[in-house]
Design a protein around this motif. Sequence first.
Motif, PDB file in Angstrom:
ATOM      1  N   MET A   1       1.080  -1.434  -0.229  1.00 14.87           N
ATOM      2  CA  MET A   1      -0.224   0.084   0.030  1.00 14.87           C
ATOM      3  C   MET A   1       1.176   1.179  -0.335  1.00 14.87           C
ATOM      4  SD  MET A   1      -3.676  -0.474   2.556  1.00 14.87           S
ATOM      5  CE  MET A   1      -4.078  -1.715   1.835  1.00 14.87           C
ATOM      6  N   ASN A   2       1.347   1.794  -1.086  1.00 16.92           N
ATOM      7  CA  ASN A   2       2.111   2.894  -1.576  1.00 16.92           C
ATOM      8  C   ASN A   2       1.631   4.413  -1.458  1.00 16.92           C
ATOM      9  OD1 ASN A   2       3.932   4.830  -1.354  1.00 16.92           O
ATOM     10  ND2 ASN A   2       5.004   3.648  -3.635  1.00 16.92           N
ATOM     11  N   VAL A   3       0.763   4.933  -1.056  1.00 18.42           N
ATOM     12  CA  VAL A   3       0.021   6.286  -1.385  1.00 18.42           C
ATOM     13  C   VAL A   3       1.486   7.221  -1.317  1.00 18.42           C
ATOM     14  CG1 VAL A   3      -2.267   7.979  -0.660  1.00 18.42           C
ATOM     15  CG2 VAL A   3      -1.456   5.322  -1.086  1.00 18.42           C
ATOM     16  N   ASN A   4       1.354   8.737  -2.421  1.00 20.62           N
ATOM     17  CA  ASN A   4       2.269   9.718  -2.092  1.00 20.62           C
ATOM     18  C   ASN A   4       0.896  10.675  -1.877  1.00 20.62           C
ATOM     19  OD1 ASN A   4       4.498   8.605  -2.899  1.00 20.62           O
ATOM     20  ND2 ASN A   4       3.241   8.294  -5.115  1.00 20.62           N
ATOM     21  N   PHE A   5       0.685  10.559  -0.316  1.00 22.61           N
ATOM     22  CA  PHE A   5       0.014  11.725   0.327  1.00 22.61           C
ATOM     23  C   PHE A   5       0.517  12.927  -0.874  1.00 22.61           C
ATOM     24  CE2 PHE A   5      -0.084   8.611   3.854  1.00 22.61           C
ATOM     25  CZ  PHE A   5      -1.629   8.267   2.993  1.00 22.61           C
ATOM     26  N   ASN A   6      -0.736  14.431  -0.646  1.00 25.39           N
ATOM     27  CA  ASN A   6      -0.548  15.590  -1.014  1.00 25.39           C
ATOM     28  C   ASN A   6      -0.805  16.447  -0.177  1.00 25.39           C
ATOM     29  OD1 ASN A   6      -2.694  16.380  -1.607  1.00 25.39           O
ATOM     30  ND2 ASN A   6      -3.451  14.898  -3.349  1.00 25.39           N
ATOM     31  N   ASN A   7      -0.383  17.487  -0.252  1.00 23.41           N
ATOM     32  CA  ASN A   7      -0.356  18.612   1.147  1.00 23.41           C
ATOM     33  C   ASN A   7      -1.728  19.290   0.795  1.00 23.41           C
ATOM     34  OD1 ASN A   7       1.657  18.034   2.923  1.00 23.41           O
ATOM     35  ND2 ASN A   7       2.704  19.499   0.800  1.00 23.41           N
ATOM     36  N   ARG A   8      -2.886  18.810  -0.332  1.00 19.58           N
ATOM     37  CA  ARG A   8      -3.996  19.874  -0.403  1.00 19.58           C
ATOM     38  C   ARG A   8      -5.094  19.328  -0.030  1.00 19.58           C
ATOM     39  NH1 ARG A   8      -2.331  18.689  -5.627  1.00 19.58           N
ATOM     40  NH2 ARG A   8      -3.921  17.018  -6.004  1.00 19.58           N
ATOM     41  N   ASP A   9      -5.460  18.199  -0.456  1.00 12.99           N
ATOM     42  CA  ASP A   9      -6.552  17.292   0.753  1.00 12.99           C
ATOM     43  C   ASP A   9      -6.304  16.693   1.506  1.00 12.99           C
ATOM     44  OD1 ASP A   9      -7.589  17.813  -2.452  1.00 12.99           O
ATOM     45  OD2 ASP A   9      -6.556  16.475  -3.228  1.00 12.99           O
ATOM     46  N   PRO A  10      -7.308  16.384   3.021  1.00 12.88           N
ATOM     47  CA  PRO A  10      -7.167  15.633   3.453  1.00 12.88           C
ATOM     48  C   PRO A  10      -6.383  14.274   3.777  1.00 12.88           C
ATOM     49  CG  PRO A  10      -9.224  16.669   3.705  1.00 12.88           C
ATOM     50  CD  PRO A  10      -8.433  16.832   2.374  1.00 12.88           C
ATOM     51  N   VAL A  11      -5.957  13.983   4.256  1.00 16.07           N
ATOM     52  CA  VAL A  11      -5.112  12.243   4.656  1.00 16.07           C
ATOM     53  C   VAL A  11      -6.498  11.397   4.583  1.00 16.07           C
ATOM     54  CG1 VAL A  11      -3.594  10.938   5.604  1.00 16.07           C
ATOM     55  CG2 VAL A  11      -2.812  12.840   5.118  1.00 16.07           C
ATOM     56  N   TYR A  12      -7.193  11.656   5.297  1.00 19.63           N
ATOM     57  CA  TYR A  12      -7.984  10.765   5.283  1.00 19.63           C
ATOM     58  C   TYR A  12      -8.827  10.256   3.928  1.00 19.63           C
ATOM     59  CZ  TYR A  12     -12.270  13.350   5.517  1.00 19.63           C
ATOM     60  OH  TYR A  12     -13.338  14.287   5.499  1.00 19.63           O
ATOM     61  N   LEU A  13      -9.042  11.857   3.033  1.00 16.86           N
ATOM     62  CA  LEU A  13      -9.674  11.390   1.488  1.00 16.86           C
ATOM     63  C   LEU A  13      -8.753  11.165   0.538  1.00 16.86           C
ATOM     64  CD1 LEU A  13     -11.867  15.167   2.091  1.00 16.86           C
ATOM     65  CD2 LEU A  13     -12.725  12.709   2.520  1.00 16.86           C
ATOM     66  N   GLN A  14      -7.918  11.205   0.750  1.00 10.56           N
ATOM     67  CA  GLN A  14      -6.665  10.089  -0.265  1.00 10.56           C
ATOM     68  C   GLN A  14      -6.601   8.809  -0.366  1.00 10.56           C
ATOM     69  OE1 GLN A  14      -2.745  12.650  -1.168  1.00 10.56           O
ATOM     70  NE2 GLN A  14      -3.909  14.897   1.049  1.00 10.56           N
ATOM     71  N   ILE A  15      -7.189   8.188   1.220  1.00 13.63           N
ATOM     72  CA  ILE A  15      -7.058   6.862   1.563  1.00 13.63           C
ATOM     73  C   ILE A  15      -8.305   6.567   0.943  1.00 13.63           C
ATOM     74  CG2 ILE A  15      -7.434   5.199   2.884  1.00 13.63           C
ATOM     75  CD1 ILE A  15      -5.912   7.269   4.808  1.00 13.63           C
ATOM     76  N   VAL A  16      -9.516   7.499   1.282  1.00 17.34           N
ATOM     77  CA  VAL A  16     -10.121   6.832   0.526  1.00 17.34           C
ATOM     78  C   VAL A  16     -10.521   6.723  -1.063  1.00 17.34           C
ATOM     79  CG1 VAL A  16     -12.588   7.374  -0.062  1.00 17.34           C
ATOM     80  CG2 VAL A  16     -12.038   7.911   2.304  1.00 17.34           C
ATOM     81  N   ARG A  17      -9.536   7.696  -1.865  1.00 17.58           N
ATOM     82  CA  ARG A  17      -9.320   8.060  -3.071  1.00 17.58           C
ATOM     83  C   ARG A  17      -8.891   6.636  -3.728  1.00 17.58           C
ATOM     84  NH1 ARG A  17     -10.059  10.270  -7.552  1.00 17.58           N
ATOM     85  NH2 ARG A  17      -8.397  10.704  -8.943  1.00 17.58           N
ATOM     86  N   TYR A  18      -7.431   6.190  -2.723  1.00 13.69           N
ATOM     87  CA  TYR A  18      -6.487   4.452  -3.679  1.00 13.69           C
ATOM     88  C   TYR A  18      -7.360   4.211  -3.290  1.00 13.69           C
ATOM     89  CZ  TYR A  18      -3.353   1.383  -1.847  1.00 13.69           C
ATOM     90  OH  TYR A  18      -2.678   0.128  -2.135  1.00 13.69           O
ATOM     91  N   PHE A  19      -8.244   3.476  -2.039  1.00  7.79           N
ATOM     92  CA  PHE A  19      -9.147   2.112  -2.401  1.00  7.79           C
ATOM     93  C   PHE A  19     -10.498   2.534  -3.513  1.00  7.79           C
ATOM     94  CE2 PHE A  19      -8.119   1.101   2.304  1.00  7.79           C
ATOM     95  CZ  PHE A  19      -8.091  -0.054   2.400  1.00  7.79           C
ATOM     96  N   LYS A  20     -10.306   3.445  -3.503  1.00  5.19           N
ATOM     97  CA  LYS A  20     -12.036   3.488  -5.198  1.00  5.19           C
ATOM     98  C   LYS A  20     -11.181   3.293  -6.137  1.00  5.19           C
ATOM     99  CE  LYS A  20     -15.105   6.823  -3.106  1.00  5.19           C
ATOM    100  NZ  LYS A  20     -15.706   8.058  -3.486  1.00  5.19           N
ATOM    101  N   GLU A  21      -9.464   4.183  -6.189  1.00  7.57           N
ATOM    102  CA  GLU A  21      -8.503   3.193  -7.486  1.00  7.57           C
ATOM    103  C   GLU A  21      -8.805   1.993  -7.341  1.00  7.57           C
ATOM    104  OE1 GLU A  21      -5.445   5.942  -7.433  1.00  7.57           O
ATOM    105  OE2 GLU A  21      -6.456   8.086  -7.883  1.00  7.57           O
ATOM    106  N   LYS A  22      -8.059   1.416  -6.672  1.00 10.13           N
ATOM    107  CA  LYS A  22      -7.522  -0.064  -6.359  1.00 10.13           C
ATOM    108  C   LYS A  22      -9.060  -0.637  -7.197  1.00 10.13           C
ATOM    109  CE  LYS A  22      -3.551   0.597  -5.717  1.00 10.13           C
ATOM    110  NZ  LYS A  22      -2.980   0.514  -6.374  1.00 10.13           N
ATOM    111  N   ILE A  23     -10.255  -0.953  -6.594  1.00  9.58           N
ATOM    112  CA  ILE A  23     -11.811  -1.106  -6.826  1.00  9.58           C
ATOM    113  C   ILE A  23     -12.019  -0.379  -8.078  1.00  9.58           C
ATOM    114  CG2 ILE A  23     -13.760  -1.090  -6.397  1.00  9.58           C
ATOM    115  CD1 ILE A  23     -13.070  -0.494  -3.583  1.00  9.58           C
ATOM    116  N   ALA A  24     -11.730   0.515  -8.365  1.00  8.82           N
ATOM    117  CA  ALA A  24     -11.886   0.320 -10.222  1.00  8.82           C
ATOM    118  C   ALA A  24     -10.867  -0.319 -11.141  1.00  8.82           C
ATOM    119  CB  ALA A  24     -11.872   2.668 -10.444  1.00  8.82           C
TER     120      ALA A  24
END
Length: 126
Positions: A1-24
């Motif tokens: 589980m490698n996520v490159n977090f950005n400074n724009r979006d809340p980290v928890y939303l980036q985690i949600v997006r990570y899961f969505k991308e992996k599901i998609a």
Amino acid sequence: MNVNFNNRDPVYLQIVRYFKEKIAIGEIEPGVEIPSRRELAGRMKVNPNTAQRAYKEMEEQGLIYTEKNYPSKITTDHKVLGKVREELLIEAVDQFVTSVRSINAPVEELLDLVRDKYTSIDDKEA
């Protein structure tokens, strides 16, 4: 589980997006167990409260479910899963349109360029 977090979006939303991308892309299958909140926090090097917030958000969106004290699982609801892919596509298109609108290019020209670029990427991967 490698996520490159950005400074724009809340980290928890980036985690949600990570899961969505992996599901998609089919990397995470419907019905599969996902790591515990604490385990995810350790793997992603985030605060356990951040992982908890991400899981809460995914549960509210119907993306995951948790039965009693069992591990959380990805939903098997095809309607929810279809919305994940659609949401990611709409987001990408919105970003693209916003970035090219100022150029004032004809839509047909943009569509041709997108089609060419998209198929050339497929050719390179083959």
